[in-house]
Scaffold this motif. Structure first.
Motif, PDB file in Angstrom:
ATOM      1  N   TRP A   1      13.597  -4.226  -7.838  1.00  0.00           N
ATOM      2  CA  TRP A   1      13.735  -2.781  -8.053  1.00  0.00           C
ATOM      3  C   TRP A   1      12.485  -2.228  -8.724  1.00  0.00           C
ATOM      4  N   ALA A   2      11.947  -3.030  -9.598  1.00  0.00           N
ATOM      5  CA  ALA A   2      10.722  -2.601 -10.273  1.00  0.00           C
ATOM      6  C   ALA A   2       9.612  -2.389  -9.244  1.00  0.00           C
ATOM      7  N   VAL A   3       9.546  -3.267  -8.282  1.00  0.00           N
ATOM      8  CA  VAL A   3       8.536  -3.124  -7.229  1.00  0.00           C
ATOM      9  C   VAL A   3       8.720  -1.816  -6.483  1.00  0.00           C
ATOM     10  N   VAL A   4       9.974  -1.561  -6.159  1.00  0.00           N
ATOM     11  CA  VAL A   4      10.255  -0.324  -5.417  1.00  0.00           C
ATOM     12  C   VAL A   4       9.808   0.889  -6.204  1.00  0.00           C
ATOM     13  N   GLU A   5      10.148   0.840  -7.491  1.00  0.00           N
ATOM     14  CA  GLU A   5       9.783   2.001  -8.334  1.00  0.00           C
ATOM     15  C   GLU A   5       8.280   2.148  -8.431  1.00  0.00           C
ATOM     16  N   ASP A   6       7.631   1.024  -8.604  1.00  0.00           N
ATOM     17  CA  ASP A   6       6.168   1.080  -8.719  1.00  0.00           C
ATOM     18  C   ASP A   6       5.549   1.605  -7.442  1.00  0.00           C
ATOM     19  N   ALA A   7       6.077   1.165  -6.351  1.00  0.00           N
ATOM     20  CA  ALA A   7       5.530   1.634  -5.078  1.00  0.00           C
ATOM     21  C   ALA A   7       5.739   3.128  -4.939  1.00  0.00           C
ATOM     22  N   ALA A   8       6.917   3.574  -5.363  1.00  0.00           N
ATOM     23  CA  ALA A   8       7.180   5.015  -5.295  1.00  0.00           C
ATOM     24  C   ALA A   8       6.207   5.765  -6.187  1.00  0.00           C
ATOM     25  N   ALA A   9       5.924   5.123  -7.302  1.00  0.00           N
ATOM     26  CA  ALA A   9       4.986   5.776  -8.226  1.00  0.00           C
ATOM     27  C   ALA A   9       3.579   5.729  -7.682  1.00  0.00           C
ATOM     28  N   GLY A  10       3.327   4.822  -6.780  1.00  0.00           N
ATOM     29  CA  GLY A  10       2.017   4.833  -6.152  1.00  0.00           C
ATOM     30  C   GLY A  10       1.056   3.792  -6.690  1.00  0.00           C
ATOM     31  N   THR A  11       1.577   2.780  -7.345  1.00  0.00           N
ATOM     32  CA  THR A  11       0.664   1.779  -7.900  1.00  0.00           C
ATOM     33  C   THR A  11       0.194   0.766  -6.878  1.00  0.00           C
ATOM     34  N   PHE A  12       0.888   0.675  -5.730  1.00  0.00           N
ATOM     35  CA  PHE A  12       0.523  -0.383  -4.786  1.00  0.00           C
ATOM     36  C   PHE A  12      -0.298   0.130  -3.624  1.00  0.00           C
ATOM     37  N   ASN A  13      -0.783   1.315  -3.755  1.00  0.00           N
ATOM     38  CA  ASN A  13      -1.525   1.824  -2.610  1.00  0.00           C
ATOM     39  C   ASN A  13      -2.780   1.028  -2.387  1.00  0.00           C
ATOM     40  N   VAL A  14      -2.973   0.718  -1.165  1.00  0.00           N
ATOM     41  CA  VAL A  14      -4.128  -0.106  -0.821  1.00  0.00           C
ATOM     42  C   VAL A  14      -5.343   0.791  -0.626  1.00  0.00           C
ATOM     43  N   THR A  15      -6.375   0.415  -1.276  1.00  0.00           N
ATOM     44  CA  THR A  15      -7.594   1.208  -1.131  1.00  0.00           C
ATOM     45  C   THR A  15      -8.490   0.560  -0.110  1.00  0.00           C
ATOM     46  N   VAL A  16      -9.080   1.396   0.648  1.00  0.00           N
ATOM     47  CA  VAL A  16      -9.993   0.900   1.673  1.00  0.00           C
ATOM     48  C   VAL A  16     -11.384   0.903   1.113  1.00  0.00           C
ATOM     49  N   SER A  17     -11.972  -0.227   1.146  1.00  0.00           N
ATOM     50  CA  SER A  17     -13.346  -0.297   0.646  1.00  0.00           C
ATOM     51  C   SER A  17     -14.187  -0.971   1.702  1.00  0.00           C
ATOM     52  N   GLY A  18     -15.299  -0.489   1.885  1.00  0.00           N
ATOM     53  CA  GLY A  18     -16.206  -1.119   2.833  1.00  0.00           C
ATOM     54  C   GLY A  18     -16.090  -0.506   4.214  1.00  0.00           C
ATOM     55  N   ASP A  19     -16.791  -1.123   5.102  1.00  0.00           N
ATOM     56  CA  ASP A  19     -16.883  -0.584   6.461  1.00  0.00           C
ATOM     57  C   ASP A  19     -15.702  -0.989   7.317  1.00  0.00           C
ATOM     58  N   GLY A  20     -15.026  -1.980   6.903  1.00  0.00           N
ATOM     59  CA  GLY A  20     -13.961  -2.453   7.780  1.00  0.00           C
ATOM     60  C   GLY A  20     -14.479  -3.594   8.640  1.00  0.00           C
ATOM     61  N   THR A  21     -13.655  -4.034   9.528  1.00  0.00           N
ATOM     62  CA  THR A  21     -14.003  -5.167  10.391  1.00  0.00           C
ATOM     63  C   THR A  21     -13.904  -4.727  11.838  1.00  0.00           C
ATOM     64  N   THR A  22     -14.883  -5.148  12.596  1.00  0.00           N
ATOM     65  CA  THR A  22     -14.833  -4.901  14.037  1.00  0.00           C
ATOM     66  C   THR A  22     -14.866  -6.232  14.753  1.00  0.00           C
ATOM     67  N   LEU A  23     -13.950  -6.391  15.628  1.00  0.00           N
ATOM     68  CA  LEU A  23     -13.936  -7.618  16.420  1.00  0.00           C
ATOM     69  C   LEU A  23     -14.171  -7.260  17.878  1.00  0.00           C
ATOM     70  N   GLY A  24     -14.739  -8.185  18.574  1.00  0.00           N
ATOM     71  CA  GLY A  24     -14.927  -7.959  19.992  1.00  0.00           C
ATOM     72  C   GLY A  24     -16.059  -6.975  20.229  1.00  0.00           C
ATOM     73  N   GLY A  25     -16.182  -6.594  21.447  1.00  0.00           N
ATOM     74  CA  GLY A  25     -17.256  -5.684  21.782  1.00  0.00           C
ATOM     75  C   GLY A  25     -16.847  -4.752  22.898  1.00  0.00           C
TER      76      GLY A  25
END
Lengths: 157, 574, 396
Positions: free
Chosen positions: A130-154
């Motif tokens: 339940w704590a996880v749920v609450e934290d997620a609702a509060a926004g603590t688990f948001n994943v931040t995007v850093s960097g360019d990302g990954t490209t596979l293939g061509g």
């Protein structure tokens, strides 16, 4: 109606007794009116078990308590306490059961150990989730995007 | 009446026959080649039809039939007198988007699908020679019709973006990493120090590496992903059916997601609650040997053959934390009052050899003898039983299709009795679903933990999906009506750790056949193992001092992409 | 023979007695007994004097040693029945000897003797009279015959035989004397109307000879085909055969078969040793066959306790193991390598896991049920034989 030849006739005495009882004013008391636990227990064994009797070296007493009796007393005390429907105690008893050997006092309040029962475990898990749920609702688990990302293939099929 | 195999025979079958001799290696290589060729064939068919427009779009059923026919006919003419059992180890299944396993429609299937742009399609197939199996799965992306590029060839308009792309990336990178890890196990001195692996590659290491990759791409490892050791005839084809002894592998299930969530929680102190973290798998398992229950405490040793099966699904952030589970889909409509449009009929079956029963119907007896004689212990489809099955593409196709169809109708009748008597197990078609955590937490736990879902075959120790919460699989099944679909990307390859020449033989997958499609994910590798992973990947590319990897190359066969099945199939749809 | 008193009489002897004692004594006497017998034979009673004279006569004329018993009978030394029986036996013996002689003579001479037709008249000299002279004559004749030597006796018998011999032609039925055109018609008639079946017709070579032989048995020997009845002449034997339905050529025992084997040819059956015998069954068969000495010589025919091994390799099983030969057991399942591997790697429990609590619970439930039943039985036992309207017949 039982006939003259019948074997299953009620006997004379019973009828007389019944009639006499009806006539008399004595009425047997039903068991559920009387609380058996209120009466003093007339059991020497139980007295020995609880240590209620005066034990002095001078007076020779013949109160005995066999092992079988002792175990029986122990069991019955357990049942008696269970009957009183104490939810907390239930939990604790459950835990104690899983422990193994534990002394049961007459009062019936065992100590809690560090290990927990499965119910308690589940409770902990639930709380944590339940704590996880609450934290997620509060926004603590948001994943931040850093960097360019990954490209596979061509760029080809 | 239980069958038993003598001690001596058990020893031979399970140990001696799995020693990597040159003959055994040859058989593996052949199986690998055939599976690679089949994948190339199917990808070329898809490319031609969907991307290059040379042909009308192939439906899933056609692809399955063509793929199966190819595999069977390729293996027909090899090892003719030496090997009794060879053929298809896994019929071609085409799993689109959220379907995880098992979708291999027959030609008369109502739910036969064709693909759309933006779908991620997983092709899963496998073949075996004398029990030495090579399995393969690859996810590719369906692009919208291409644009003309400078050099005149068609190219896709752009890479795939979004959460499916995350999944594809994660799956690809994870499988490559595990492969490199397994290769490094042959020469442990080359293991990067940053992995803290010591001198050996253990199951827990593999798990943590894959988990870290999944986390960095904001994905979850879908339950039933595994990295496991396979043996002759024991290639994971009957996983919930046969409780295989000495199971060696890492298996992901919902319990791992539960643990991960617990660790994330602020209210959970792991040190205090150590017994919650580890739960006893053997408690409810009805197996006679504990070795059948998967555990992480194993060491990858040379001379073994491994199957790397990673399935990734993107974690939802919109609905908060949750679990990703599998839901079985079948053609029984009207369940849970949901408007279900996808109702496929399960068409892949596996023979349970330990069961024997006196059958009543003649057709079922015939079918059983056909299965026992021609089809080995591997999964099969009803069209494989037909006499005109490996279709000869040069001859009249419609005639052959009609024959197959006719054979299938009689076989279906027999199959129903076989299934009822548990002689043959249906492999369910499963798709991945996302369950928000509040829903899970709000369900009451039933007092009995015997509520196992018999439809969903699981490995022996993993009957309880959420052991710490005490939720059974049946309970979870009921919750799935309020779940959402998630796309899944899958990569499966078989590798042989050849201790003779200290090299890793990659039987399936690889850069030539399982080239990743053009995807772009906004995430990138992060976490404690980043450096180690990059080092590993570098080692694999280093030809001289790195990890030696050999790939099985596909055979060069003229594929005529004008196989005119699609025209004739309209007739067959009854 | 005057009855003075009506009290004590003897009705069979036509006597009357004054005293009961006399009557009793008379009753005990032989005379009275003899008169009783006469009464039974419906003859008039004789008086005492006649009786005594008879008795004395009998004791005088008695010369034989074994007449002690017969002295009791009045003038009846040998009964008619006995006499007839004795005569028959004598004739039979004579005839048998004659037949043997005739046979020998026939074999030696090879010719056929022609005799005049039957001397039935002589045979019918048997009379129903109880005259002792007849019997005496017969006895005398017998005695006369006995004086002759064996050979002469046989010759005499032979002569009688030859005299009485009847030649039955092959086209004439030997039982009913009906004539036919051909021998086959005759045989067919004998088969259809009298039931004479000629055994082994496939191997019969000399049909005529067989018929002749049979007819000689009747015509010359006057002996029955199936039993050992000796007739006096052809008519007698024919009557016997027809009445007793003995028109069959016995073919059961070896001797019978040998008797007429001259007319058969069994050489074609001798080569059957080599091929497999259809009679023998393989292990699905029944009986243990005894090795007979008459079988063609085998090399490897032997029997173990429960099997008979035939020379061509087949094994016949004993009927006591029949139930096992009849069993249809499921053939052992042959596993392919893949299947074997899977089963070897199998660790599933297939047995039902015993839940101890459940079992104890179930046992308690059963115990309770039994106790309830017991209580019920005890309660009911008191009035289970209750018949409220029973009326005891003895308590009228």
């Amino acid at each position: 109606m039982p006939s003259k030849n019948s074997i299953n006739k009620p006997k004379d005495n019973i009828i007389r007794q019944r009639k006499s009882l009806r006539r008399s004013s004595v009425r047997p008391v039903s068991k559920d009116r009387v609380e058996s636990s209120d009466k003093p227990v007339k059991s020497t064994a139980l007295a020995v078990y609880s240590g209620a009797t005066l034990r002095s070296a001078k007076n020779l007493v013949q109160h005995t308590l066999s092992n079988k009796r002792a175990k029986k007393i122990e069991r019955n005390q357990k049942y008696a306490s269970a009957r009183k429907l104490n939810t907390d105690q239930l939990l604790v008893d459950l835990a104690a059961q899983q422990e193994g050997s534990m002394d049961i006092d007459l009062e019936g309040k065992p100590e809690t150990t560090s290990k927990k029962s499965s119910k308690i475990q589940e409770g902990v898990v639930r709380n944590a989730l339940w704590a996880v749920v609450e934290d997620a609702a509060a926004g603590t688990f948001n994943v931040t995007v850093s960097g360019d990302g990954t490209t596979l293939g061509g760029p080809s099929f | 009446m239980e069958l038993a195999v003598s001690q001596r025979d058990t020893n031979i079958l399970l140990r001696e026959k799995n020693v990597l001799n040159p003959t055994v290696l040859d058989k593996y290589r052949l199986a690998g080649q055939v599976s690679q060729t089949c994948l190339t064939y199917l990808t070329s068919l898809i490319n031609d039809s969907y991307h290059l427009g040379k042909h009308a779009p192939y439906s899933a059923a056609e692809l399955c039939l063509l793929g199966d026919s190819y595999m069977k006919s390729a293996l027909k003419n090899v090892y003719k007198n030496q090997v009794k059992e060879k053929g298809i180890a896994q019929p071609v299944t085409i799993d689109v988007n959220d379907v995880v396993v098992g979708y291999a429609p027959e030609l008369d299937e109502e739910s036969n699908i064709t693909f759309k742009a933006g779908d991620i399609v997983t092709i899963n197939l496998g073949c075996h020679v004398d029990g030495y199996t090579s399995n393969l799965a690859h996810t590719l992306v369906i692009y919208p019709p291409g644009v003309q590029s400078e050099d005149g060839s068609l190219k896709p308009t752009g890479p795939l973006l979004g959460t499916p792309a995350d999944a594809v990336c994660a799956a690809h990178i994870a499988s490559e990493t595990v492969l490199a890890l397994l290769g490094a196990s042959l020469t442990p001195e080359k293991l990067p120090k940053s992995l803290n692996a010591g001198n050996s590659v253990t199951g827990s290491l593999i798990r943590s590496v894959v988990d870290s990759i999944a986390e960095s791409f904001n994905c979850t490892v879908v339950p039933t992903s595994k990295v496991r050791r396979i043996r002759r005839f024991l290639a994971g084809q009957a996983e919930g059916v046969v409780a295989e002894r000495e199971f060696k592998g890492v298996v992901w299930s919902e319990a791992d997601q539960e643990l991960r969530l617990l660790r994330q929680s602020s209210k959970f102190d792991e040190k205090d609650n150590q017994q919650i973290v580890t739960f006893d798998k053997a408690k409810n398992a009805s197996v006679s040997s504990v070795s059948a229950i998967p555990s992480d405490e194993f060491v990858v040793s040379p001379g073994e053959v491994y199957m790397i099966d990673i399935k990734m699904a993107p974690s939802q952030t919109v609905d908060g934390p949750g679990l990703i589970t599998l839901q079985a889909v079948d053609n029984i409509t009207g369940k849970n009052h949901s408007n279900e449009t996808f109702n496929p009929k399960p068409s892949v079956f596996v023979r349970d050899v330990a069961i024997s029963h006196q059958l009543k119907l003649k057709t079922s007896r015939k079918l059983l003898t056909a299965i026992d004689r021609d089809l080995s212990v591997y999964p099969f489809k009803l069209s494989h039983v037909s006499s005109s099955f490996p279709m000869n593409l040069k001859k009249d196709i419609s005639e052959q299709l009609k024959d197959i169809h006719k054979d299938m109708i009689t076989a279906r009748l027999g199959l129903s009795e076989l299934t009822n008597r548990h002689l043959v197990i249906t492999k369910p078609i499963q798709r991945a679903r996302f369950l928000p955590l509040p829903i899970v937490l709000n369900t009451a736990t039933s007092t009995g933990v015997k509520g196992f879902d018999a439809e969903n075959p699981v490995l022996p120790g993993l009957e309880l999906p959420l052991p710490r919460l005490g939720l059974t699989s049946l309970k979870l099944k009921t919750l799935l009506k309020s779940s959402k679909s998630v796309p899944v990307a899958r990569e499966l390859s078989t590798v042989v750790l050849n201790n003779g020449s200290n090299e890793l033989i990659r039987l399936s997958g690889g850069s030539k056949t399982a080239k990743p499609s053009w995807v772009h994910s906004e995430f990138q590798l992060a976490g404690q193992y980043t450096q180690g992973i990059s080092e590993l990947i570098q080692l694999t590319q280093d030809a001289r001092f790195g990890i030696k990897i050999k790939e099985c190359q596909p055979m060069n066969i003229e594929f005529s992409s004008d196989a005119t099945i699609s025209g004739e199939t309209e007739m067959q749809l009854d | 023979m005057s009855s003075s008193s009506t009290r004590y009489t003897c009705n069979s002897c036509n006597l009357a007695f004054a005293e009961p004692e006399d009557q009793r004594n008379h009753m005990k006497s032989d005379w009275h007994r003899y008169n009783l017998k006469r009464r039974v034979s419906q003859l008039p009673p004789i008086n005492e004097i006649t009786f005594n004279s008879k008795v004395s006569q009998l004791s005088i004329s008695n010369s034989g040693d074994d007449q002690d018993i017969k002295e009791v009978k009045n003038n009846k030394q040998i009964t008619k029945k006995e006499q007839r029986r004795l005569d028959k036996e004598a004739l039979l013996l004579k005839k048998k000897e004659l037949l043997e002689l005739a046979r020998k003579k026939m074999i030696n001479s090879g010719g056929v003797l022609r005799v005049k037709s039957d001397g039935i008249q002589e045979e019918e000299e048997e009379e129903e009279e109880k005259k002792d002279e007849e019997t005496n004559v017969v006895v005398v004749e017998k005695e006369n015959d006995d004086d002759l030597t064996e050979e002469q006796l046989q010759e005499k018998l032979m002569e009688i035989k030859v005299k009485n011999r009847v030649e039955i032609p092959v086209t004439k039925c030997m039982f009913c004397n009906s004539d036919f055109k051909t021998i086959d018609e005759n045989i067919e008639h004998m088969f259809k109307s009298h039931g004479l079946y000629i055994p082994e017709p496939n191997y019969l070579v000399d049909k005529e000879g067989l018929i002749k032989y049979i007819s000689e048995k009747l015509g010359f020997g006057n002996v029955c085909l199936s039993c050992n009845y000796q007739g006096k002449n052809l008519q007698a034997i024919q009557q016997h055969i027809l009445s007793k339905s003995h028109c069959r050529i016995p073919y059961e025992t070896e001797n019978e078969k040998l008797e007429i084997s001259d007319f058969y040819d069994f050489t074609s059956t001798y080569s059957k040793i080599d091929g497999p015998d259809d009679d023998w069954e393989d292990l699905s068969g029944d009986e243990a066959v005894q090795v007979e000495d008459d079988e063609p010589p085998q090399e490897k025919l032997y029997s173990t306790g429960f099997e008979l091994h035939l020379p061509d390799g087949t094994v016949a099983g004993h009927r006591s193991l029949q139930r096992y030969y009849k069993q249809n057991l499921k053939p052992e399942r042959e596993l392919s390598e893949g299947q074997g591997t899977l089963i070897a790697a199998e660790t599933r429990h297939f047995v039902n896991i015993i839940d101890k609590d459940q079992i104890t619970e179930q046992k308690r439930a059963w115990g309770r049920e039994k106790k309830r039943d017991d209580i019920n039985d005890r309660r009911a036992a008191k009035f289970i034989n209750n018949q409220p309207h029973y009326r005891d017949q003895l308590l009228q």
